[in-house]
Design a protein around this motif. Structure first.
Motif, PDB file in Angstrom:
ATOM      1  N   GLY A  14       0.798  -1.223   0.000  1.00 25.14           N
ATOM      2  CA  GLY A  14       0.000   0.000   0.000  1.00 25.14           C
ATOM      3  C   GLY A  14       0.829   1.271   0.000  1.00 25.14           C
ATOM      4  O   GLY A  14       0.274   2.356  -0.172  1.00 25.14           O
ATOM      5  N   ALA A  15       2.142   1.162   0.181  1.00 23.94           N
ATOM      6  CA  ALA A  15       2.996   2.354   0.188  1.00 23.94           C
ATOM      7  C   ALA A  15       3.000   3.038  -1.179  1.00 23.94           C
ATOM      8  O   ALA A  15       2.987   4.265  -1.269  1.00 23.94           O
ATOM      9  CB  ALA A  15       4.424   2.001   0.608  1.00 23.94           C
ATOM     10  N   PHE A  16       3.006   2.239  -2.230  1.00 20.24           N
ATOM     11  CA  PHE A  16       2.963   2.779  -3.592  1.00 20.24           C
ATOM     12  C   PHE A  16       1.706   3.611  -3.786  1.00 20.24           C
ATOM     13  O   PHE A  16       1.756   4.778  -4.183  1.00 20.24           O
ATOM     14  CB  PHE A  16       3.042   1.629  -4.613  1.00 20.24           C
ATOM     15  N   GLU A  17       0.548   3.025  -3.488  1.00 22.42           N
ATOM     16  CA  GLU A  17      -0.716   3.728  -3.679  1.00 22.42           C
ATOM     17  C   GLU A  17      -0.791   4.986  -2.814  1.00 22.42           C
ATOM     18  O   GLU A  17      -1.251   6.038  -3.276  1.00 22.42           O
ATOM     19  CB  GLU A  17      -1.906   2.802  -3.350  1.00 22.42           C
ATOM     20  N   ALA A  18      -0.355   4.876  -1.564  1.00 17.79           N
ATOM     21  CA  ALA A  18      -0.400   6.034  -0.660  1.00 17.79           C
ATOM     22  C   ALA A  18       0.429   7.186  -1.216  1.00 17.79           C
ATOM     23  O   ALA A  18       0.012   8.346  -1.168  1.00 17.79           O
ATOM     24  CB  ALA A  18       0.092   5.641   0.733  1.00 17.79           C
ATOM     25  N   CYS A  19       1.597   6.881  -1.759  1.00 17.01           N
ATOM     26  CA  CYS A  19       2.467   7.928  -2.302  1.00 17.01           C
ATOM     27  C   CYS A  19       1.874   8.556  -3.548  1.00 17.01           C
ATOM     28  O   CYS A  19       1.722   9.772  -3.620  1.00 17.01           O
ATOM     29  CB  CYS A  19       3.853   7.374  -2.619  1.00 17.01           C
ATOM     30  N   VAL A  20       1.553   7.747  -4.537  1.00 15.99           N
ATOM     31  CA  VAL A  20       1.157   8.315  -5.830  1.00 15.99           C
ATOM     32  C   VAL A  20      -0.234   8.946  -5.813  1.00 15.99           C
ATOM     33  O   VAL A  20      -0.591   9.660  -6.743  1.00 15.99           O
ATOM     34  CB  VAL A  20       1.316   7.321  -6.992  1.00 15.99           C
ATOM     35  N   GLN A  21      -0.997   8.717  -4.737  1.00 21.27           N
ATOM     36  CA  GLN A  21      -2.287   9.388  -4.590  1.00 21.27           C
ATOM     37  C   GLN A  21      -2.158  10.670  -3.763  1.00 21.27           C
ATOM     38  O   GLN A  21      -3.139  11.386  -3.579  1.00 21.27           O
ATOM     39  CB  GLN A  21      -3.318   8.435  -3.988  1.00 21.27           C
ATOM     40  N   ASP A  22      -0.960  10.980  -3.304  1.00 18.01           N
ATOM     41  CA  ASP A  22      -0.659  12.221  -2.592  1.00 18.01           C
ATOM     42  C   ASP A  22       0.032  13.167  -3.572  1.00 18.01           C
ATOM     43  O   ASP A  22       1.001  12.780  -4.233  1.00 18.01           O
ATOM     44  CB  ASP A  22       0.260  11.915  -1.398  1.00 18.01           C
ATOM     45  N   ALA A  23      -0.425  14.411  -3.659  1.00 14.84           N
ATOM     46  CA  ALA A  23       0.096  15.348  -4.665  1.00 14.84           C
ATOM     47  C   ALA A  23       1.603  15.543  -4.560  1.00 14.84           C
ATOM     48  O   ALA A  23       2.316  15.501  -5.574  1.00 14.84           O
ATOM     49  CB  ALA A  23      -0.621  16.686  -4.548  1.00 14.84           C
ATOM     50  N   VAL A  24       2.117  15.752  -3.368  1.00 17.39           N
ATOM     51  CA  VAL A  24       3.553  16.020  -3.205  1.00 17.39           C
ATOM     52  C   VAL A  24       4.378  14.776  -3.504  1.00 17.39           C
ATOM     53  O   VAL A  24       5.349  14.832  -4.258  1.00 17.39           O
ATOM     54  CB  VAL A  24       3.854  16.566  -1.786  1.00 17.39           C
ATOM     55  N   CYS A  25       3.993  13.660  -2.937  1.00 17.58           N
ATOM     56  CA  CYS A  25       4.744  12.423  -3.154  1.00 17.58           C
ATOM     57  C   CYS A  25       4.685  11.994  -4.621  1.00 17.58           C
ATOM     58  O   CYS A  25       5.689  11.559  -5.189  1.00 17.58           O
ATOM     59  CB  CYS A  25       4.203  11.328  -2.237  1.00 17.58           C
ATOM     60  N   ALA A  26       3.529  12.150  -5.237  1.00 20.50           N
ATOM     61  CA  ALA A  26       3.405  11.818  -6.662  1.00 20.50           C
ATOM     62  C   ALA A  26       4.291  12.729  -7.500  1.00 20.50           C
ATOM     63  O   ALA A  26       4.968  12.273  -8.431  1.00 20.50           O
ATOM     64  CB  ALA A  26       1.951  11.943  -7.108  1.00 20.50           C
ATOM     65  N   GLY A  27       4.313  14.019  -7.173  1.00 19.36           N
ATOM     66  CA  GLY A  27       5.173  14.958  -7.894  1.00 19.36           C
ATOM     67  C   GLY A  27       6.643  14.613  -7.754  1.00 19.36           C
ATOM     68  O   GLY A  27       7.403  14.667  -8.733  1.00 19.36           O
ATOM     69  N   GLU A  28       7.053  14.221  -6.554  1.00 19.93           N
ATOM     70  CA  GLU A  28       8.446  13.816  -6.350  1.00 19.93           C
ATOM     71  C   GLU A  28       8.752  12.526  -7.105  1.00 19.93           C
ATOM     72  O   GLU A  28       9.859  12.344  -7.599  1.00 19.93           O
ATOM     73  CB  GLU A  28       8.749  13.662  -4.860  1.00 19.93           C
ATOM     74  N   THR A  29       7.763  11.653  -7.216  1.00 15.07           N
ATOM     75  CA  THR A  29       7.947  10.426  -7.995  1.00 15.07           C
ATOM     76  C   THR A  29       8.189  10.763  -9.457  1.00 15.07           C
ATOM     77  O   THR A  29       9.122  10.235 -10.082  1.00 15.07           O
ATOM     78  CB  THR A  29       6.721   9.502  -7.838  1.00 15.07           C
ATOM     79  N   VAL A  30       7.396  11.659 -10.007  1.00 18.89           N
ATOM     80  CA  VAL A  30       7.592  12.079 -11.400  1.00 18.89           C
ATOM     81  C   VAL A  30       8.965  12.716 -11.555  1.00 18.89           C
ATOM     82  O   VAL A  30       9.704  12.409 -12.504  1.00 18.89           O
ATOM     83  CB  VAL A  30       6.473  13.032 -11.865  1.00 18.89           C
ATOM     84  N   ARG A  31       9.334  13.591 -10.644  1.00 23.75           N
ATOM     85  CA  ARG A  31      10.655  14.238 -10.718  1.00 23.75           C
ATOM     86  C   ARG A  31      11.783  13.216 -10.622  1.00 23.75           C
ATOM     87  O   ARG A  31      12.785  13.318 -11.339  1.00 23.75           O
ATOM     88  CB  ARG A  31      10.773  15.288  -9.619  1.00 23.75           C
ATOM     89  N   GLY A  32      11.622  12.234  -9.754  1.00 26.91           N
ATOM     90  CA  GLY A  32      12.640  11.189  -9.631  1.00 26.91           C
ATOM     91  C   GLY A  32      12.784  10.389 -10.912  1.00 26.91           C
ATOM     92  O   GLY A  32      13.888  10.052 -11.341  1.00 26.91           O
ATOM     93  N   TYR A  33      11.654  10.092 -11.538  1.00 24.16           N
ATOM     94  CA  TYR A  33      11.667   9.344 -12.799  1.00 24.16           C
ATOM     95  C   TYR A  33      12.363  10.160 -13.884  1.00 24.16           C
ATOM     96  O   TYR A  33      13.191   9.640 -14.639  1.00 24.16           O
ATOM     97  CB  TYR A  33      10.233   9.005 -13.211  1.00 24.16           C
ATOM     98  N   MET A  34      12.031  11.434 -13.963  1.00 23.36           N
ATOM     99  CA  MET A  34      12.632  12.294 -14.990  1.00 23.36           C
ATOM    100  C   MET A  34      14.128  12.482 -14.754  1.00 23.36           C
ATOM    101  O   MET A  34      14.916  12.521 -15.704  1.00 23.36           O
ATOM    102  CB  MET A  34      11.922  13.642 -15.053  1.00 23.36           C
ATOM    103  N   ALA A  35      14.519  12.589 -13.492  1.00 18.25           N
ATOM    104  CA  ALA A  35      15.951  12.716 -13.180  1.00 18.25           C
ATOM    105  C   ALA A  35      16.710  11.470 -13.638  1.00 18.25           C
ATOM    106  O   ALA A  35      17.824  11.564 -14.152  1.00 18.25           O
ATOM    107  CB  ALA A  35      16.148  12.944 -11.684  1.00 18.25           C
ATOM    108  N   LYS A  36      16.093  10.317 -13.479  1.00 15.21           N
ATOM    109  CA  LYS A  36      16.750   9.069 -13.859  1.00 15.21           C
ATOM    110  C   LYS A  36      16.818   8.889 -15.376  1.00 15.21           C
ATOM    111  O   LYS A  36      17.822   8.421 -15.906  1.00 15.21           O
ATOM    112  CB  LYS A  36      16.016   7.880 -13.234  1.00 15.21           C
ATOM    113  N   PHE A  37      15.758   9.255 -16.079  1.00 16.23           N
ATOM    114  CA  PHE A  37      15.666   8.947 -17.502  1.00 16.23           C
ATOM    115  C   PHE A  37      15.779  10.155 -18.431  1.00 16.23           C
ATOM    116  O   PHE A  37      15.587  10.001 -19.642  1.00 16.23           O
ATOM    117  CB  PHE A  37      14.348   8.217 -17.796  1.00 16.23           C
ATOM    118  N   ALA A  38      16.078  11.331 -17.905  1.00 16.67           N
ATOM    119  CA  ALA A  38      16.121  12.551 -18.722  1.00 16.67           C
ATOM    120  C   ALA A  38      16.919  12.335 -20.005  1.00 16.67           C
ATOM    121  O   ALA A  38      18.049  11.860 -19.973  1.00 16.67           O
ATOM    122  CB  ALA A  38      16.713  13.699 -17.921  1.00 16.67           C
ATOM    123  N   GLN A  39      16.285  12.664 -21.126  1.00 18.39           N
ATOM    124  CA  GLN A  39      16.920  12.536 -22.446  1.00 18.39           C
ATOM    125  C   GLN A  39      16.123  13.339 -23.464  1.00 18.39           C
ATOM    126  O   GLN A  39      14.973  13.697 -23.226  1.00 18.39           O
ATOM    127  CB  GLN A  39      16.996  11.060 -22.866  1.00 18.39           C
TER     128      GLN A  39
END
Length: 159
Positions: free
Chosen positions: A85-110
């Motif tokens: 449930g940690a995944f769902e709790a994070c991505v359904q929270d605006a701040v945590c979801a935003g940080e998830t997107v930022r983390g993904y972009m930092a990893k895969f930026a191209q």
């Protein structure tokens, strides 16, 4: 004694580098870009339930478990990324979801669209296509059309 020294060293390491990592992630995707990715995904619907069927996607950005894991398994304060449930709790929270997107972009930026710069247009490609196939065509997808409409509105309001 050795355990105390190890704990202090670990704490010092985390205290020193965690803010740097968070700041580095945060600087990758500007707020207006993050907003347009959210808008294009669900209209930034903060109460949308997780989807079932072909893909399990959750939150206002429609994030999959694999995307969340690739991004670094961000969690809410005092949560454990291994907790069910940690995944769902994070991505359904605006701040945590935003940080998830930022983390993904930092990893895969191209440069997904081949224009010589990495910007929000590329992040939109990455968000919908993933880090290993972001140069595929997306222009006619509802997501990308929604992203472009939002981007154009933001640009017109910015002057």
């Amino acid at each position: 004694m050795l355990l105390k020294i190890a704990a202090v060293c670990l704490f010092a390491f985390l205290a020193t580098f965690s803010p740097f990592t968070q700041g580095q992630v945060a600087s990758v995707v500007p707020e207006d870009c993050l907003g347009c990715l959210c808008q294009a995904s669900t209209g930034c619907n903060m109460t949308i339930p997780c989807t079932s069927g072909h893909q399990y996607l959750c939150g206002p950005f429609l994030i999959s478990w694999a995307y969340w894991a690739d991004a670094g398994k961000f969690v809410l304060a005092n949560d454990d990324p291994e907790r069910k449930g940690a995944f769902e709790a994070c991505v359904q929270d605006a701040v945590c979801a935003g940080e998830t997107v930022r983390g993904y972009m930092a990893k895969f930026a191209q440069d997904c669209n081949g224009d010589g710069v990495i910007n929000c247009d590329d992040y939109a490609h990455l968000h919908i296509l993933g880090g290993f196939g972001c140069n595929a065509p997306v222009a006619q997808t509802p997501f990308y059309q929604g992203y472009l409409a939002c981007r154009n509105t933001v640009q017109s309001l910015s002057g």
